[in-house]
Design a protein around this motif. Structure first.
Motif, mmCIF file in Angstrom:
data_model
loop_
_atom_site.group_PDB
_atom_site.id
_atom_site.type_symbol
_atom_site.label_atom_id
_atom_site.label_comp_id
_atom_site.label_asym_id
_atom_site.label_seq_id
_atom_site.Cartn_x
_atom_site.Cartn_y
_atom_site.Cartn_z
ATOM 1 N N LEU A 137 0.858 -1.179 0.000
ATOM 2 C CA LEU A 137 0.000 0.000 0.000
ATOM 3 C C LEU A 137 0.893 1.228 0.000
ATOM 4 O O LEU A 137 1.890 1.274 0.719
ATOM 5 C CB LEU A 137 -0.918 0.022 1.225
ATOM 6 N N TYR A 138 0.534 2.223 -0.796
ATOM 7 C CA TYR A 138 1.373 3.415 -0.931
ATOM 8 C C TYR A 138 0.801 4.566 -0.112
ATOM 9 O O TYR A 138 -0.365 4.934 -0.268
ATOM 10 C CB TYR A 138 1.501 3.822 -2.393
ATOM 11 N N LEU A 139 1.643 5.085 0.760
ATOM 12 C CA LEU A 139 1.268 6.233 1.579
ATOM 13 C C LEU A 139 1.562 7.515 0.796
ATOM 14 O O LEU A 139 2.699 7.753 0.390
ATOM 15 C CB LEU A 139 2.043 6.220 2.897
ATOM 16 N N LYS A 140 0.524 8.307 0.552
ATOM 17 C CA LYS A 140 0.666 9.557 -0.189
ATOM 18 C C LYS A 140 0.277 10.729 0.696
ATOM 19 O O LYS A 140 -0.664 10.621 1.499
ATOM 20 C CB LYS A 140 -0.196 9.537 -1.451
ATOM 21 N N GLU A 141 1.016 11.815 0.525
ATOM 22 C CA GLU A 141 0.772 12.993 1.355
ATOM 23 C C GLU A 141 -0.651 13.512 1.169
ATOM 24 O O GLU A 141 -1.162 13.580 0.048
ATOM 25 C CB GLU A 141 1.767 14.101 1.001
ATOM 26 N N LYS A 142 -1.264 13.879 2.288
ATOM 27 C CA LYS A 142 -2.591 14.507 2.315
ATOM 28 C C LYS A 142 -3.691 13.624 1.728
ATOM 29 O O LYS A 142 -4.734 14.111 1.298
ATOM 30 C CB LYS A 142 -2.560 15.854 1.583
ATOM 31 N N GLN A 143 -3.451 12.305 1.695
ATOM 32 C CA GLN A 143 -4.473 11.376 1.237
ATOM 33 C C GLN A 143 -4.689 10.298 2.291
ATOM 34 O O GLN A 143 -3.727 9.811 2.894
ATOM 35 C CB GLN A 143 -4.074 10.726 -0.085
ATOM 36 N N THR A 184 -9.325 3.008 7.984
ATOM 37 C CA THR A 184 -8.908 4.192 7.242
ATOM 38 C C THR A 184 -8.175 5.134 8.184
ATOM 39 O O THR A 184 -8.732 5.528 9.218
ATOM 40 C CB THR A 184 -10.107 4.920 6.617
ATOM 41 N N ILE A 185 -6.933 5.446 7.859
ATOM 42 C CA ILE A 185 -6.167 6.450 8.611
ATOM 43 C C ILE A 185 -6.278 7.749 7.824
ATOM 44 O O ILE A 185 -5.748 7.866 6.724
ATOM 45 C CB ILE A 185 -4.700 6.024 8.780
ATOM 46 N N GLN A 186 -6.990 8.701 8.395
ATOM 47 C CA GLN A 186 -7.337 9.914 7.657
ATOM 48 C C GLN A 186 -6.107 10.758 7.299
ATOM 49 O O GLN A 186 -5.987 11.243 6.191
ATOM 50 C CB GLN A 186 -8.319 10.767 8.478
ATOM 51 N N THR A 187 -5.211 10.960 8.254
ATOM 52 C CA THR A 187 -4.013 11.774 8.011
ATOM 53 C C THR A 187 -2.775 10.950 8.376
ATOM 54 O O THR A 187 -2.198 11.114 9.455
ATOM 55 C CB THR A 187 -4.056 13.074 8.832
ATOM 56 N N PRO A 188 -2.358 10.057 7.481
ATOM 57 C CA PRO A 188 -1.207 9.203 7.787
ATOM 58 C C PRO A 188 0.092 10.004 7.809
ATOM 59 O O PRO A 188 0.231 11.035 7.149
ATOM 60 C CB PRO A 188 -1.210 8.191 6.635
ATOM 61 N N THR A 189 1.055 9.523 8.598
ATOM 62 C CA THR A 189 2.374 10.137 8.701
ATOM 63 C C THR A 189 3.436 9.069 8.450
ATOM 64 O O THR A 189 3.126 7.899 8.188
ATOM 65 C CB THR A 189 2.588 10.761 10.089
ATOM 66 N N HIS A 191 5.097 7.663 10.533
ATOM 67 C CA HIS A 191 5.004 6.631 11.576
ATOM 68 C C HIS A 191 4.065 5.505 11.160
ATOM 69 O O HIS A 191 4.025 4.457 11.822
ATOM 70 C CB HIS A 191 4.520 7.245 12.885
ATOM 71 N N ASN A 192 3.305 5.706 10.092
ATOM 72 C CA ASN A 192 2.397 4.663 9.611
ATOM 73 C C ASN A 192 3.021 3.825 8.513
ATOM 74 O O ASN A 192 2.329 3.108 7.796
ATOM 75 C CB ASN A 192 1.094 5.292 9.099
ATOM 76 N N ILE A 193 4.346 3.902 8.366
ATOM 77 C CA ILE A 193 5.066 3.061 7.404
ATOM 78 C C ILE A 193 5.435 1.743 8.076
ATOM 79 O O ILE A 193 5.834 1.721 9.237
ATOM 80 C CB ILE A 193 6.334 3.785 6.902
ATOM 81 N N GLY A 194 5.299 0.662 7.348
ATOM 82 C CA GLY A 194 5.685 -0.641 7.905
ATOM 83 C C GLY A 194 4.674 -1.709 7.564
ATOM 84 O O GLY A 194 3.844 -1.563 6.663
ATOM 85 N N LEU A 195 4.732 -2.814 8.302
ATOM 86 C CA LEU A 195 3.876 -3.970 8.052
ATOM 87 C C LEU A 195 2.658 -3.918 8.977
ATOM 88 O O LEU A 195 2.797 -3.772 10.200
ATOM 89 C CB LEU A 195 4.670 -5.249 8.301
ATOM 90 N N LYS A 211 -1.637 -9.613 5.315
ATOM 91 C CA LYS A 211 -0.703 -8.555 5.717
ATOM 92 C C LYS A 211 -0.548 -7.521 4.598
ATOM 93 O O LYS A 211 -0.631 -7.834 3.413
ATOM 94 C CB LYS A 211 0.663 -9.152 6.073
ATOM 95 N N TYR A 212 -0.292 -6.291 5.034
ATOM 96 C CA TYR A 212 -0.144 -5.171 4.097
ATOM 97 C C TYR A 212 1.099 -4.371 4.487
ATOM 98 O O TYR A 212 1.268 -3.994 5.649
ATOM 99 C CB TYR A 212 -1.367 -4.258 4.128
ATOM 100 N N PHE A 213 1.934 -4.151 3.495
ATOM 101 C CA PHE A 213 3.141 -3.358 3.733
ATOM 102 C C PHE A 213 2.895 -1.940 3.232
ATOM 103 O O PHE A 213 2.649 -1.718 2.041
ATOM 104 C CB PHE A 213 4.351 -3.966 3.020
ATOM 105 N N VAL A 214 2.969 -0.978 4.141
ATOM 106 C CA VAL A 214 2.736 0.424 3.796
ATOM 107 C C VAL A 214 4.074 1.051 3.422
ATOM 108 O O VAL A 214 5.005 1.096 4.231
ATOM 109 C CB VAL A 214 2.083 1.194 4.964
#
Length: 472
Positions: A137-143, A184-189, A191-195, A211-214
């Motif tokens: 899963l890809y963490l994108k700013e402000k999403q 759903t994590i509304q404002t990820p940072t 710190h939300n990177i990982g498994l 499992k999901y790798f962010v």
């Protein structure tokens, strides 16, 4: 009487129009035979759904339901058979069939209606079964970030776990739980990177989701450069190789593309390579054209993109039909310089390809071997601290030995020397008085380039108290 008839006709027409409008509005979207937005079934139960509409219908099913597990029956329906009906049957529902069933018009897919179906299985509370490899899963700013651990019953309570054992409870503000979507994590940072995975307890048994790798993609392109810092020159028929290198931060992923004159004809091929360092990553893209033609000359562009960021480097490629040497004087064959000048450059006009070998001679001998003040700078000869002895014949020899090309040019350097009087350099004593009427000889020794002109001036002794006017 006429007024009454007219009113009745208008009322009847209005009633027909209103009924037609109601009939059209009723089926502006298809209609399902279920009145709720969700259904809850047990495993192995049969699911039946019927849909009615004005036009031909089609269905969209949950991703876990294979098409061969579904039976669809089409028919015309309604009192005049002007409507379309479609019936879906899933005979042995399974937990992985949980999801949204959509009925839509074939030619207007946005016109649709849906129902969410839970297929409950106490042994499989999560819809997606745990697999060997985690999904990325890809963490994108402000999403918002969605961890899609859907469940098979709307009342299942779950916990979000960040590997190895950090539990994140839903607060319905930043971390929101939805049985149809997951967490759903509304404002990820960062710190939300990982498994991550989800966890629930059913009848005392702990169940874990897939499992999901962010991953947080980085799009910082630090630098882009080509292996050639200036214009590229090449011969027709030879191979051209251009290397484009992009430097990015760790975790950066880039896309390197080329634009060049022969791209539409597939004249070149590209190969890619990646090299990781401790602090950065190097991305290489090598463009190769095995045999150059005149049509391959022009601008070559290497474009590097990462996310919304783009950087580009260009280089101009010139293709020559054959090797050549063009050599001629810059400002005539005779040059002048003043002795004592700090430096002087002898620089004829030279254009050649491939790069030639250049040798400078002074009066028939290698210049650099005659004097330490002579040195080459590129194709030019530079003379430091110009002196009179630097005058002479300078010959530049240009050759491209592998192609048997030779050319030379001889230039004459004239060194101008300021006039000097030799007697001024010698300390002369005052000759004193000489007898009147005696004969005296005066000497003046001069030197200069070009030869100086000597002129004598006589300054008679002044009379007492009066200055004397000079005489020639």
């Amino acid at each position: 009487m006429m007024n009454c008839i007219l009113i009745c006709l208008l009322c009847g027409l209005y009633g027909v129009l209103a009924k037609d409008k109601e009939r059209k509005g009723k089926y502006s979207i298809p209609i399902l035979d279920v009145k709720t937005q969700q259904l809850v079934l047990d495993t192995n139960q049969t699911l039946l759904l019927s849909c009615r509409g004005r036009w031909e219908l089609t269905w969209a099913f949950p991703p876990g339901l294979a098409r061969d597990k579904v039976r669809v029956e089409e028919s015309r329906c309604g009192r005049t058979s002007q409507q379309y009906c479609s019936r879906v049957m899933v005979s042995r529902s399974q937990a992985q069939h949980t999801g949204t069933f959509r009925c839509r018009y074939q030619h207007r897919p946005r016109k649709q209606t849906s129902v969410y179906v839970y297929v409950t299985d106490s042994q499989q509370p999560f819809v997606e079964q745990p697999g060997m490899s985690p999904d990325v899963l890809y963490l994108k700013e402000k999403q918002p970030l969605v961890i899609p651990c859907r469940v098979t019953h709307p009342n299942v309570t779950t916990t979000l776990v960040r590997f190895p054992n950090q539990s994140l409870s839903p607060d319905q503000w930043n971390i929101i739980w939805n049985s149809k979507q997951g967490f759903t994590i509304q404002t990820p940072t960062v710190h939300n990177i990982g498994l991550f995975f989800c966890q629930t307890i059913t009848d005392g048994v702990t169940h874990k989701s897939h499992k999901y790798f962010v991953h947080r993609p980085v799009s910082n392109i630090m630098d882009v450069y080509l292996n050639s810092s200036g214009p590229v020159q090449a011969l027709k028929g030879t191979k051209l190789t251009l290397n484009c290198t992009a430097t990015g931060e760790l975790n950066t992923r880039v896309n390197i593309t080329w634009d060049y004159p022969g791209k539409s004809n597939d004249a070149g091929s590209t190969s890619k390579r990646l090299l990781k360092h401790r602090t950065h990553i190097l991305f290489y893209s090598i463009l190769t054209i095995p045999e150059l033609h005149r049509s391959d000359r022009g601008l070559y562009k290497c474009r590097v993109t990462s996310g919304e960021k783009t950087k580009q480097q260009n280089v101009t490629v010139t293709v020559y039909d054959r090797p050549f040497i063009h050599l001629k004087p810059r400002h005539g064959t005779v040059m002048e310089v003043q002795a004592g000048q700090k430096s002087y450059r002898i620089s004829p006009k030279l254009k050649a390809f491939p790069a030639p070998e250049v040798i400078w001679l002074k009066d028939g001998m290698v210049a650099a071997e005659q004097c330490s003040r002579y040195h080459m700078n590129g194709n030019s000869l530079v003379i430091r601290d110009v002196a009179e002895e630097d005058a002479g014949k300078y010959t530049v020899l240009v050759r491209i030995q592998e192609h048997g090309l030779y050319q030379n040019l001889t230039l004459t350097l004239v060194v101008n020397v300021s006039p000097q009087i030799g007697e001024k350099a010698v300390s002369l004593q005052d000759p004193g008085s000489v007898p009147r009427g005696s004969k005296q000889a005066l000497h003046c020794t001069s030197h200069g380039v070009p030869p100086p002109h000597i002129q004598w001036l006589w300054h008679p002794c002044p009379s007492k108290g009066l200055p004397a006017a000079p005489r020639a």
